[in-house]
Scaffold this motif. Structure first.
Motif, PDB file in Angstrom:
ATOM      1  N   SER A 158      26.573   4.251 -25.805  1.00 54.61           N
ATOM      2  CA  SER A 158      27.297   5.454 -25.386  1.00 54.61           C
ATOM      3  C   SER A 158      28.494   5.705 -26.288  1.00 54.61           C
ATOM      4  O   SER A 158      28.782   6.860 -26.642  1.00 54.61           O
ATOM      5  N   GLU A 159      29.175   4.643 -26.675  1.00 54.40           N
ATOM      6  CA  GLU A 159      30.362   4.815 -27.508  1.00 54.40           C
ATOM      7  C   GLU A 159      30.002   5.335 -28.889  1.00 54.40           C
ATOM      8  O   GLU A 159      30.700   6.204 -29.438  1.00 54.40           O
ATOM      9  N   GLU A 160      28.904   4.845 -29.458  1.00 51.88           N
ATOM     10  CA  GLU A 160      28.475   5.357 -30.765  1.00 51.88           C
ATOM     11  C   GLU A 160      28.140   6.837 -30.676  1.00 51.88           C
ATOM     12  O   GLU A 160      28.521   7.631 -31.554  1.00 51.88           O
ATOM     13  N   ALA A 161      27.412   7.220 -29.634  1.00 53.40           N
ATOM     14  CA  ALA A 161      27.064   8.630 -29.453  1.00 53.40           C
ATOM     15  C   ALA A 161      28.318   9.473 -29.252  1.00 53.40           C
ATOM     16  O   ALA A 161      28.433  10.580 -29.795  1.00 53.40           O
ATOM     17  N   LEU A 162      29.258   8.944 -28.479  1.00 52.27           N
ATOM     18  CA  LEU A 162      30.505   9.666 -28.234  1.00 52.27           C
ATOM     19  C   LEU A 162      31.302   9.846 -29.521  1.00 52.27           C
ATOM     20  O   LEU A 162      31.888  10.909 -29.760  1.00 52.27           O
ATOM     21  N   ARG A 166      39.233  22.823 -24.837  1.00 55.07           N
ATOM     22  CA  ARG A 166      40.068  23.264 -23.717  1.00 55.07           C
ATOM     23  C   ARG A 166      39.725  22.526 -22.427  1.00 55.07           C
ATOM     24  O   ARG A 166      40.615  22.203 -21.638  1.00 55.07           O
ATOM     25  N   ILE A 167      38.443  22.228 -22.186  1.00 58.54           N
ATOM     26  CA  ILE A 167      38.131  21.540 -20.926  1.00 58.54           C
ATOM     27  C   ILE A 167      38.630  20.094 -20.949  1.00 58.54           C
ATOM     28  O   ILE A 167      38.936  19.517 -19.892  1.00 58.54           O
ATOM     29  N   ILE A 168      38.739  19.483 -22.140  1.00 57.95           N
ATOM     30  CA  ILE A 168      39.344  18.155 -22.247  1.00 57.95           C
ATOM     31  C   ILE A 168      40.861  18.253 -22.072  1.00 57.95           C
ATOM     32  O   ILE A 168      41.474  17.493 -21.307  1.00 57.95           O
ATOM     33  N   PHE A 169      41.470  19.197 -22.778  1.00 61.60           N
ATOM     34  CA  PHE A 169      42.923  19.367 -22.677  1.00 61.60           C
ATOM     35  C   PHE A 169      43.335  19.682 -21.247  1.00 61.60           C
ATOM     36  O   PHE A 169      44.298  19.087 -20.719  1.00 61.60           O
ATOM     37  N   LEU A 170      42.643  20.621 -20.613  1.00 60.35           N
ATOM     38  CA  LEU A 170      43.010  21.023 -19.256  1.00 60.35           C
ATOM     39  C   LEU A 170      42.801  19.891 -18.250  1.00 60.35           C
ATOM     40  O   LEU A 170      43.575  19.751 -17.302  1.00 60.35           O
ATOM     41  N   GLY A 200      36.929  16.393 -35.334  1.00 61.91           N
ATOM     42  CA  GLY A 200      37.398  15.829 -36.593  1.00 61.91           C
ATOM     43  C   GLY A 200      37.390  14.318 -36.583  1.00 61.91           C
ATOM     44  O   GLY A 200      37.838  13.682 -35.629  1.00 61.91           O
ATOM     45  N   ARG A 201      36.891  13.733 -37.678  1.00 58.98           N
ATOM     46  CA  ARG A 201      36.706  12.293 -37.752  1.00 58.98           C
ATOM     47  C   ARG A 201      38.018  11.524 -37.605  1.00 58.98           C
ATOM     48  O   ARG A 201      38.057  10.436 -37.033  1.00 58.98           O
ATOM     49  N   LYS A 202      39.110  12.089 -38.095  1.00 60.30           N
ATOM     50  CA  LYS A 202      40.375  11.348 -38.087  1.00 60.30           C
ATOM     51  C   LYS A 202      40.968  11.176 -36.695  1.00 60.30           C
ATOM     52  O   LYS A 202      41.873  10.354 -36.507  1.00 60.30           O
ATOM     53  N   TYR A 203      40.439  11.931 -35.702  1.00 58.67           N
ATOM     54  CA  TYR A 203      40.974  11.826 -34.340  1.00 58.67           C
ATOM     55  C   TYR A 203      40.112  10.964 -33.423  1.00 58.67           C
ATOM     56  O   TYR A 203      40.455  10.773 -32.255  1.00 58.67           O
ATOM     57  N   VAL A 204      39.014  10.448 -33.935  1.00 57.68           N
ATOM     58  CA  VAL A 204      38.010   9.825 -33.076  1.00 57.68           C
ATOM     59  C   VAL A 204      38.554   8.629 -32.308  1.00 57.68           C
ATOM     60  O   VAL A 204      38.368   8.520 -31.086  1.00 57.68           O
ATOM     61  N   ASP A 205      39.216   7.714 -32.991  1.00 58.63           N
ATOM     62  CA  ASP A 205      39.654   6.491 -32.320  1.00 58.63           C
ATOM     63  C   ASP A 205      40.600   6.790 -31.163  1.00 58.63           C
ATOM     64  O   ASP A 205      40.466   6.215 -30.064  1.00 58.63           O
ATOM     65  N   ASN A 206      41.556   7.672 -31.389  1.00 59.49           N
ATOM     66  CA  ASN A 206      42.485   8.028 -30.313  1.00 59.49           C
ATOM     67  C   ASN A 206      41.790   8.774 -29.181  1.00 59.49           C
ATOM     68  O   ASN A 206      42.099   8.570 -28.000  1.00 59.49           O
ATOM     69  N   LEU A 207      40.837   9.629 -29.536  1.00 61.21           N
ATOM     70  CA  LEU A 207      40.118  10.370 -28.507  1.00 61.21           C
ATOM     71  C   LEU A 207      39.229   9.448 -27.677  1.00 61.21           C
ATOM     72  O   LEU A 207      39.063   9.664 -26.465  1.00 61.21           O
ATOM     73  N   ILE A 208      38.635   8.441 -28.298  1.00 61.71           N
ATOM     74  CA  ILE A 208      37.848   7.470 -27.540  1.00 61.71           C
ATOM     75  C   ILE A 208      38.726   6.835 -26.456  1.00 61.71           C
ATOM     76  O   ILE A 208      38.309   6.681 -25.300  1.00 61.71           O
ATOM     77  N   ALA A 226      46.782   9.209 -21.465  1.00 59.41           N
ATOM     78  CA  ALA A 226      45.682  10.095 -21.868  1.00 59.41           C
ATOM     79  C   ALA A 226      46.215  11.455 -22.283  1.00 59.41           C
ATOM     80  O   ALA A 226      45.819  11.999 -23.332  1.00 59.41           O
ATOM     81  N   PHE A 227      47.144  12.015 -21.491  1.00 62.18           N
ATOM     82  CA  PHE A 227      47.643  13.345 -21.837  1.00 62.18           C
ATOM     83  C   PHE A 227      48.525  13.305 -23.072  1.00 62.18           C
ATOM     84  O   PHE A 227      48.527  14.261 -23.863  1.00 62.18           O
ATOM     85  N   THR A 228      49.250  12.228 -23.278  1.00 60.68           N
ATOM     86  CA  THR A 228      50.046  12.102 -24.501  1.00 60.68           C
ATOM     87  C   THR A 228      49.139  12.146 -25.729  1.00 60.68           C
ATOM     88  O   THR A 228      49.422  12.861 -26.708  1.00 60.68           O
ATOM     89  N   ILE A 229      48.049  11.381 -25.688  1.00 59.43           N
ATOM     90  CA  ILE A 229      47.093  11.380 -26.810  1.00 59.43           C
ATOM     91  C   ILE A 229      46.520  12.777 -27.022  1.00 59.43           C
ATOM     92  O   ILE A 229      46.490  13.299 -28.150  1.00 59.43           O
ATOM     93  N   ILE A 230      46.061  13.385 -25.943  1.00 59.69           N
ATOM     94  CA  ILE A 230      45.412  14.694 -26.038  1.00 59.69           C
ATOM     95  C   ILE A 230      46.379  15.756 -26.536  1.00 59.69           C
ATOM     96  O   ILE A 230      46.035  16.586 -27.398  1.00 59.69           O
ATOM     97  N   SER A 231      47.603  15.751 -26.028  1.00 59.66           N
ATOM     98  CA  SER A 231      48.567  16.782 -26.429  1.00 59.66           C
ATOM     99  C   SER A 231      49.001  16.597 -27.877  1.00 59.66           C
ATOM    100  O   SER A 231      49.223  17.584 -28.603  1.00 59.66           O
ATOM    101  N   GLU A 232      49.119  15.352 -28.333  1.00 62.92           N
ATOM    102  CA  GLU A 232      49.475  15.120 -29.740  1.00 62.92           C
ATOM    103  C   GLU A 232      48.372  15.608 -30.670  1.00 62.92           C
ATOM    104  O   GLU A 232      48.643  16.224 -31.711  1.00 62.92           O
ATOM    105  N   ILE A 233      47.132  15.342 -30.313  1.00 67.35           N
ATOM    106  CA  ILE A 233      46.013  15.842 -31.128  1.00 67.35           C
ATOM    107  C   ILE A 233      45.957  17.363 -31.060  1.00 67.35           C
ATOM    108  O   ILE A 233      45.688  18.041 -32.073  1.00 67.35           O
TER     109      ILE A 233
END
Length: 573
Positions: A421-425, A512-516, A434-442, A490-497
């Motif tokens: 699941s993590e690889e697919a995600l 938007r559905i992730i941010f919201l 964007g690839r550069k945000y993947v680790d933080n988004l995971i 979680a929101f700190t990571i999302i808002s920074e990205i």
């Protein structure tokens, strides 16, 4: 890195070539990238179909440093190869770096479906058809090969009701587009579901406390008919024939016959439903379907077997082991992937292949999707580790687009049973944001999964998640999140990205559905779990994304307006 690409077709027919180009252009537009005619310095993509006995497979090879060939064993294989190329290439601003992977890929699971629950004015029920078609274009690139929908009869008095006509026409258009892009079609029907105008004297029983039933049937609308009554049986067959006639010119590849929720009858002549009354009507309906639709396959669902009574799995196993030629597949999804005892001991009856029906929408939070994205990668992995090896594919249950991440994970698992699941995600997040945000988004996604469970509590302390939604709800409504650890992180990571994303990506509905979701959870946490103005604005935006202005409460963001109107209240468990 390349600033544009040129796509060249090799001996493709005009229709195939145009569909491929349309799907590619749709994706490139999302990336702010362009497809142009041949110029020096471009990346050249060659598309070809090279037939093989491995259906729906593809191969990606490098012809030269700036030329990549994508070949499919058939139309779908080619599309899936295009999906692999797009999803694993790197897009950044106005440039792209093509994927490094070369090789051949063949799907592990035969049926890689999604079930669109087309009811209750959710996204699939009310969104513009153009958005539905575009969404199918997105999903086909992830490997979907079968679309399942349901004509929910209980909404209408007869098949000739104008609203019934409108819904059937909508389903026919959706199926028509699915067939255009070579996605197979599956129509779900419920064994004894009925129109709202069903004769009262022929209706099914649903009560508990007799004939071995220890629980009242869930999701029963009390208009279903009893197939053990001769007139009820005949009327059920007539109505099935009427529905099938409406889809006669839309080839149905599969008919999925469902037992419960809604459906079922607890009378003495039908008990236990799953191994008796259900089969009384399912077998002749299957025969009728095979008469009307050439080469249609029958899928028999075991949903909620042994939940209201006992002996259904054992009885079904014995019936199908003795006589199963009318069934082509079983469908079952078991709690946390666990199999019934008889299947563990003996395997599936008549060695029938089994399909899953994983829950990807109605998980943890009510209303479903009402708070934004509901990613559950760890739950999916836990279930897959137990059930995946038993399945020939499946139909994840979807009430809308808020479960988009979960769909992609399951489609990835159906394609490659060994992917995690993590690889697919990671592939999904890289492609979309964007690839550069993947680790933080995971990290953020894992935290969102931990905080998904919540309960709606009124001022009297009553939990309304599965209570009768017609009871009056008064005072402040508190959506109490069970596990609040990590909500702020979680929101700190999302808002920074969010501050770093390109405007087009930042405005996309997937972001938007992730941010919201992160925003709503943070605001609930710091406002005693009570809706405030910020949350109301977020609910309004989600409502627009879902086209949920008329949606029943359970599939709408829980704005104060939605709570007051309490649209479509019904009783569950």
């Amino acid at each position: 890195m390349y600033k544009s690409l040129c796509v060249q077709a090799y001996q493709l027919d005009g229709n195939t070539n145009q569909i491929c180009l349309d799907i590619i252009d749709q994706q490139l537009k999302r990336k702010g990238f362009v497809r142009t005619d041949y110029e020096n310095g471009q990346l050249i993509i060659i598309l070809a179909i090279e037939c093989s006995n491995k259906k729906e497979s593809f191969q990606i090879s490098r012809i030269s440093e700036s030329c990549i060939k994508i070949s499919g064993s058939d139309f779908l294989g080619l599309i899936y190869g295009i999906g692999k190329f797009l999803h694993e290439s790197e897009f950044e601003k106005d440039t792209m770096r093509p994927l490094d992977w070369i090789g051949r890929s063949t799907p592990d699971k035969e049926i890689r479906g999604i079930y669109f629950a087309t009811h209750f004015h959710n996204f699939y029920h009310d969104a513009p058809l153009g958005e539905i078609k575009n969404y199918l274009n997105d999903l086909i690139l992830w490997g979907i090969n079968t679309l399942c929908v349901w004509f929910d009869m209980h909404h209408y008095s007869t098949i000739d009701h104008p609203l019934a006509h409108n819904m059937i026409e909508r389903l026919r258009i959706i199926f028509g587009y699915a067939r255009k892009i070579n996605i197979k079609t599956c129509l779900l029907i419920i064994g004894n579901e009925s129109f709202s105008g069903s004769p009262e004297d022929l209706r099914a029983q649903y009560s508990e406390g007799h004939d071995g039933y220890v629980r009242q049937l869930a999701g029963h609308y009390h208009v279903e008919l009893c197939p053990s009554k001769r007139e009820g049986f005949e009327l059920l067959l007539q109505w099935r024939r009427e529905v099938f006639e409406k889809f006669k010119d839309v080839k149905l590849d599969y008919i999925l016959i469902w037992p419960y929720d809604q459906g079922g009858c607890t009378c003495s002549a039908c008990k236990p439903w799953g191994a008796n009354g259900f089969l009384k009507i399912a077998e002749p309906v299957a025969e009728k379907a095979k008469d009307m639709f050439y080469d249609t396959k029958i899928i028999l669902s075991t949903w909620l077997f042994d939940s209201f009574t006992s002996g259904e799995w054992d009885g079904l196993w014995n019936r199908l082991e003795y006589k199963a030629p009318w069934v082509d597949y079983l469908l079952a999804e078991f709690l946390d992937g666990q199999l019934p005892t008889i299947i563990e001991m003996k395997g599936f009856p008549a060695q029938l292949p089994c399909l899953g029906f994983p829950e990807i929408s109605m998980y943890g939070a009510v209303p479903w999707g009402g708070f934004g994205a509901n990613p559950i990668p760890n739950h999916i992995q836990k279930t897959w580790d137990i059930a995946g090896k038993h399945l020939a594919g499946g139909f994840p249950y979807s009430e809308g687009i808020f479960d988009d991440i979960n769909k992609v994970i399951y489609l990835s698992l159906y394609w490659d049973k060994h992917i995690s699941s993590e690889e697919a995600l990671k592939i999904y997040l890289s492609y979309e944001f964007g690839r550069k945000y993947v680790d933080n988004l995971i990290r953020a996604i894992n935290l969102l999964e931990k905080s998904i469970n919540r309960n709606r509590i009124d001022e009297k302390g009553t939990n309304h998640n599965y209570a009768d939604s017609k009871i009056p709800w008064v005072g402040d409504q508190r959506f109490v999140i069970e596990n609040t650890d990590g909500i702020d992180e979680a929101f700190t990571i999302i808002s920074e990205i969010n501050d770093l994303l390109d405007n087009e990506v930042k405005a996309s509905w997937r972001w938007r559905i992730i941010f919201l979701r992160g925003l709503i959870d943070k605001e609930l946490l710091h406002n005693a779990f009570i809706t405030n103005e910020v949350i109301e604005i977020a609910y309004k935006e989600l409502t627009g994304i879902y086209h949920a202005e008329q949606a029943d409460y359970y599939v709408a963001p829980p704005s104060l307006q939605s709570i007051r109107e309490n649209r479509g209240g019904f009783s569950w468990f």
